[in-house]
Every structure is written in C-alpha cells, then in structure tokens.
Write an enzyme that holds these catalytic residues in place. Sequence first.
Site, PDB file in Angstrom:
ATOM      1  N   GLU A  22       0.874  -1.163   0.000  1.00 14.21           N
ATOM      2  CA  GLU A  22       0.000   0.000   0.000  1.00 14.21           C
ATOM      3  C   GLU A  22       0.922   1.227   0.000  1.00 14.21           C
ATOM      4  O   GLU A  22       1.812   1.327   0.857  1.00 14.21           O
ATOM      5  CB  GLU A  22      -0.870  -0.008   1.275  1.00 14.21           C
ATOM      6  CG  GLU A  22      -1.834   1.155   1.262  1.00 14.21           C
ATOM      7  CD  GLU A  22      -2.735   1.231   2.489  1.00 14.21           C
ATOM      8  OE1 GLU A  22      -2.711   0.295   3.325  1.00 14.21           O
ATOM      9  OE2 GLU A  22      -3.449   2.239   2.592  1.00 14.21           O
ATOM     10  N   ARG A  47       5.166 -12.732   9.515  1.00 12.73           N
ATOM     11  CA  ARG A  47       5.858 -11.451   9.420  1.00 12.73           C
ATOM     12  C   ARG A  47       7.262 -11.593   9.961  1.00 12.73           C
ATOM     13  O   ARG A  47       7.483 -12.335  10.915  1.00 12.73           O
ATOM     14  CB  ARG A  47       5.147 -10.404  10.281  1.00 12.73           C
ATOM     15  CG  ARG A  47       4.121  -9.675   9.543  1.00 12.73           C
ATOM     16  CD  ARG A  47       3.473  -8.609  10.403  1.00 12.73           C
ATOM     17  NE  ARG A  47       2.435  -8.035   9.581  1.00 12.73           N
ATOM     18  CZ  ARG A  47       2.575  -6.924   8.870  1.00 12.73           C
ATOM     19  NH1 ARG A  47       3.661  -6.207   8.944  1.00 12.73           N
ATOM     20  NH2 ARG A  47       1.609  -6.505   8.097  1.00 12.73           N
ATOM     21  N   LYS A  58       4.607   0.935   8.834  1.00 13.65           N
ATOM     22  CA  LYS A  58       4.696   2.238   8.158  1.00 13.65           C
ATOM     23  C   LYS A  58       4.021   3.331   8.987  1.00 13.65           C
ATOM     24  O   LYS A  58       4.488   4.457   9.019  1.00 13.65           O
ATOM     25  CB  LYS A  58       4.042   2.146   6.776  1.00 13.65           C
ATOM     26  CG  LYS A  58       4.922   1.459   5.763  1.00 13.65           C
ATOM     27  CD  LYS A  58       4.206   1.337   4.421  1.00 13.65           C
ATOM     28  CE  LYS A  58       3.503   0.021   4.314  1.00 13.65           C
ATOM     29  NZ  LYS A  58       2.455  -0.064   3.341  1.00 13.65           N
TER      30      LYS A  58
HETATM   31  P1  ATP Z   1       2.783  -1.834   7.513  1.00 17.80           P
HETATM   32  O1  ATP Z   1       2.120  -2.144   8.800  1.00 17.80           O
HETATM   33  O2  ATP Z   1       4.221  -1.548   7.657  1.00 17.80           O
HETATM   34  O3  ATP Z   1       2.060  -0.812   6.702  1.00 17.80           O
HETATM   35  P2  ATP Z   1       1.594  -3.693   5.786  1.00 17.80           P
HETATM   36  O4  ATP Z   1       1.540  -5.167   5.827  1.00 17.80           O
HETATM   37  O5  ATP Z   1       0.331  -2.952   6.012  1.00 17.80           O
HETATM   38  O6  ATP Z   1       2.723  -3.212   6.725  1.00 17.80           O
HETATM   39  P3  ATP Z   1       1.717  -3.447   2.979  1.00 17.80           P
HETATM   40  O7  ATP Z   1       2.159  -2.285   2.177  1.00 17.80           O
HETATM   41  O8  ATP Z   1       0.301  -3.802   2.962  1.00 17.80           O
HETATM   42  O9  ATP Z   1       2.214  -3.190   4.444  1.00 17.80           O
HETATM   43  O10 ATP Z   1       2.613  -4.722   2.658  1.00 17.80           O
HETATM   44  C1  ATP Z   1       3.000  -5.164   1.391  1.00 17.80           C
HETATM   45  C2  ATP Z   1       3.388  -6.605   1.517  1.00 17.80           C
HETATM   46  O11 ATP Z   1       4.491  -6.740   2.414  1.00 17.80           O
HETATM   47  C3  ATP Z   1       2.260  -7.434   2.097  1.00 17.80           C
HETATM   48  O12 ATP Z   1       2.162  -8.627   1.376  1.00 17.80           O
HETATM   49  C4  ATP Z   1       2.678  -7.662   3.523  1.00 17.80           C
HETATM   50  O13 ATP Z   1       2.135  -8.840   4.000  1.00 17.80           O
HETATM   51  C5  ATP Z   1       4.194  -7.683   3.416  1.00 17.80           C
HETATM   52  N1  ATP Z   1       4.818  -7.301   4.685  1.00 17.80           N
HETATM   53  C6  ATP Z   1       4.612  -6.159   5.373  1.00 17.80           C
HETATM   54  N2  ATP Z   1       5.309  -6.164   6.525  1.00 17.80           N
HETATM   55  C7  ATP Z   1       5.983  -7.340   6.563  1.00 17.80           C
HETATM   56  C8  ATP Z   1       6.872  -7.955   7.498  1.00 17.80           C
HETATM   57  N3  ATP Z   1       7.201  -7.348   8.628  1.00 17.80           N
HETATM   58  N4  ATP Z   1       7.371  -9.167   7.195  1.00 17.80           N
HETATM   59  C9  ATP Z   1       7.034  -9.778   6.053  1.00 17.80           C
HETATM   60  N5  ATP Z   1       6.206  -9.274   5.141  1.00 17.80           N
HETATM   61  C10 ATP Z   1       5.667  -8.064   5.378  1.00 17.80           C
HETATM   62 MG    MG Z   2      -1.308  -2.379   5.127  1.00 21.67          MG
END
Ligand code: ATP
Ligand code: MG
Length: 555
Positions: free
Chosen positions: A34, A258, A268
């Site tokens: 995102e 994760r 983020k």
């Molecule tokens: P954040 O909380 O940092 O915004 P998010 O999962 O909401 O993390 P996204 O932009 O939706 O962030 O993530 C893009 C991809 O990266 C998704 O498939 C998510 O599952 C993966 N991802 C995000 N954080 C991690 C992590 N700590 N370890 C492994 N994969 C991750």
């Molecule tokens: Mg997200």
Amino acid sequence: MSIEEKSLNFLEEIIDGDLNNGKYQSIVTRFPPEPNGYLHIGHASSICLNFGLTQKYPGYTNLRFDDTNPVTEETEYVESIKEDVRWLGFEWKNERYASDYFDQLYDFAVTLINKGLAYVDDSNSEEIAKMKGTPTEPGKDSPYRNRTIEENLDLFLRMRNGEFPDGSRTLRAKIDMSHPNLLMRDPVLYRIKHASHHRTGDKWCIYPMYDMAHGQSDSIENVTHSICTMEFVPHRELYDWLIGKLEIYPSHQYEFARRNINYTVTSKRKLLQLVNEKYVTGWDDPRMPTISGLRRRGYTPESIRDFCERIGVAKRENLVDVGLLEFCVREHLNRVALRRMVVFDPIRVIITNYPEGQYENLKSENNPEDETTGTREIPFGRELFIEKDDFMENPPKKFFRLAPGQMVRLKSAYIIKCDEVIKETDGSIRELHCTYFPDSRSGHDTSGIQVKGTLHWVCASHAAEVEVREYDRLFKVEDPAGEESDFKNFINEHSLNVVKGYAEPSLLSAQHKDRFQFLRKGYYCLDSDSEKEKLIFNRTVTLKDAWAKEQKKSL
Ligand code: ATP
Ligand code: MG
C-alpha cells in the site's frame, strides 16, 4: 550453507508440487504494497520471497500498488517503493494499481448484487459493529439485509454518483451473520469516501475495501500464488468466497509469518509518526529500518537479500536479532569495502629523524580480499596522527601498541619507536617524539625488527577533517511496539553521535556508491548531506561482531 538452508521452504514445496502435477506450467506472484509510506526491512522479506520464487521457477512477479485508501496514499510513496524494489535487485513484469481496476471492481460488485449476494446497508459503522456479534455469539441481521435487487442496484449507483455523505451507507456481502468466522458475517465491500485519489482524482467517491480489492486484483492478474502475512489467514475464506461467487480466475492465498527485527518498529504507520514528530530527519534517516534508511546508512542490496535468505520463510512469528542483519552487511562489506585510514581522536607523532617539509607516497592495498581493486597512495611525512588510545604512557604487560621505548608498525609504512613524551605545562600530552626505521618500509622490510602491533595513522598536514556520524539502536527495548505504553517512550536519545575524523586524503574523492572500511574502526559510506568542503560519513556498522560471538557461545 547448511543442509537445512538448502532444503525447500513450505512455499517452494507447494509450488514444486503444483508444477510437477501439472496444475500450473508457470507461476505468477505479486508484491502488493500500500503506498502509504516507505518500505521497511519487513517488506524486504516479502519482496525477496515473491520475486525470488519467480527467479527460481518459471513465471513472473507483478508490482501492484494496493491503493484503495485515498486518504493515506501518495505518489511520493509510489516512487520510493519502485526505487527500493529496483535497488534490492528485482524487476517486476507489470506495474499495476488496484485503482486500475476500480471500474472492473465496481462491475464485480454489481454482479454480486444481481446474484442477491450483496446489499446496501444504511447502518453506520457503530451500528454494524454492534450487530456483528462475538466469537461466541452470532450476529444480527441488518434491517436492510433483505432489500430487493432493484433497490440495491439503484442505491449503489447513487452511492457512486455522490448522493450520500461519507459513512452513511455501505455495500455489504450477504453471507451469514452467524458464521463462525467473523469476517464472513456480511463484510463491508464498499464504503463512501469523498476524497481525492492519487491516481483517479475525483472520479470515485466510493472505494472498495481490502477484501473486495485484493483477491479480485490477484484474479484479474492471474496470480497463481498470492502470498501474504499470517494476519490474513481469516481473510482467506472470504477471498475464496468472492472468487467463487464471481466465477473468476481462482488465485490462491498462502500465508507466512511477518519478519520483524528487534530494537525497532516495522510498521509504516509508526515510522510515519517518527518522521512527522521529528524523532528522525526523514524516512531515509540512517537509523530507520526502512530500505531507504538502510541504503543511506551504507547497507548493500546483497547484504539485505542475504539476510532475508537466512531468516527464511516460516509460519510462526518471531523477532529476528538485528545482529544478524549487521552480520550480513559485515560479511559483504568485508569483501567489497575499500580500506582507508581515519584517525578519530588524534595524538600528534613527530618522526624526529624524518626531514621537515619532505613527504613520500606509500602504496597501500585497497582491499586485501580483492586484488583487482589495486592500491592507493598515502602520504607519509614528519608529522603524523595516531589514535590517542593507541598510546599508553604506563602500559600493562600485553599492550602491543605504542608506549615509551616500544615499537609498532604503522600500517603500510614504517616501524617507529617512541623515544619521548612531550607534555604541556598542565601535564597533558602534547606530542610523541619517535624515530622511524628507514629500512622497515612495508613490503621492503629488511630491518629484521619484529613488532606485535600495527596502527592506523594519517599524515597530519595532508589529513582531511571530516564529520562522522555514528549510529546506535533507535530504541532502548527489544520490542517497542509490544510494550504497554506508547512505543515512542522507548526511543534511545543517544542513537546519533557525531564525531570528527582526520581522513587520509584519498577519501576526498569518495563517491556515494563507495563502501569503506576505516581500518580498525568499522564500515562507512559517504552521506548524502556531504558537501565538497564538508565530507560526512555514516558508520554503517562497527567491525566488532557481537552476534557471531553469541552464536559460537550457544553452540
Ligand atoms: P505496515 O504495517 O508496515 O504498513 P503492511 O503489511 O500494512 O505493513 P503493505 O504495504 O500492505 O504493508 O505490505 C506489502 C506486503 O508486504 C504485504 O504482502 C505484507 O504482508 C508484506 N509485509 C509487510 N510487513 C511485513 C513484514 N514485517 N514481514 C514480512 N512481510 C511483510
Ligand atoms: Mg497495510
């Protein structure tokens, strides 16, 4: 590499099976960020996994921006994400956006309405939450659940046309309000949000929810293996339900744990707070666990990929020791970094038997691990700097550095002997008077003198004054996000230490892409704040490897 590391992870096993039994000829994965912030080290795991699979198996990976939330998403983030993925060494087949599919997703919603599988609900979010029930109690049907298809089609169109205010209505799937999986209790598919979108502008005032957008986007792109993190396990049922009812390409969702590292936060939203509230200088502050922060700090793509490979893929969440990340970057930098000498806390050395005003250029290897990097010249003269703590006036027994009457080698130069300590009136040391042995030059040593210590040094008149930024952990506790009070209460206020350094003159031509080992100190790179007249170096990591030592101890 151990046998364990070479064996297939559970996703590779699944894909192996799918290819062997002919379910697929090739695979399609996607990395779906995102664009609401910069990518962090956790995302690197997901990137390496998704792109790594299609390097290993036939197929390709898309980069898909999951941009269904107009309020938090920005083009700046899109650009940074693209830069980071490329920098990590991966290239996507197609650049896609969930917003590319808004028309198609709208049509999917209409299809569901026509099948009697979705309805417009006039309840607000609190009312919907109240009717949801709990894991042990069924929910209640909304009073709007049994609207006719015609009425739903009309209201949904009017939602799209902007007739209703934010939050006044939603489109919900009609599934089962007593379903054991709470996400299946008539989940919201569309919401009203009068907000400008970074790509579609004001075209839409209704936006699909994650569940309505993600699986359908996967399906549109013929993604075979849609890999996400464990918190989406309960969403899988809805993912399959929507694809099944819409009768579209059956993508499948797989989940892995994760990956987070200790002494930092990987979210983020939290990182954005650190930026906005000025705890750090920006998303690329070298203390940030973002890809851009790590890059500025001097991490290499190779080291981050190695780290992701080593932590691997698992089903259970755990906090990975940041020491492993440091270990990986040390390993790589040891192979590629150019060796340089910088004295941080100098003491002046006068070589009394070296003529005043005379200098010579000595040659020193750029990197003993890689002969192809050649040598550089370093000036040597009568006045030098060595590190203050490389000298002791009254040394203990095994002090092999400089002391009155003791001899040491100056790296790539000569053996010197300390004859006299010259003091200020207050008793502090002004300078050391030494003699050098002309026949002891490194590589041409015929002196026959044996010494136990080798020191780094610089020529005082040629040394360049530089700024060096030393970083420590950003947080004082291992898992700041897991603490009871606000994570920002655990910020390490000593995470940045700025010191002066006296650098050998070859560093004046340092480039941003260069990686350096300052001998006996650590690994460094030029910071983007540098100016021609004021060079600034970031310490990527120290030489000392606490993590590897710990590993040995535990064996
Ligand atoms: P954040 O909380 O940092 O915004 P998010 O999962 O909401 O993390 P996204 O932009 O939706 O962030 O993530 C893009 C991809 O990266 C998704 O498939 C998510 O599952 C993966 N991802 C995000 N954080 C991690 C992590 N700590 N370890 C492994 N994969 C991750
Ligand atoms: Mg997200």
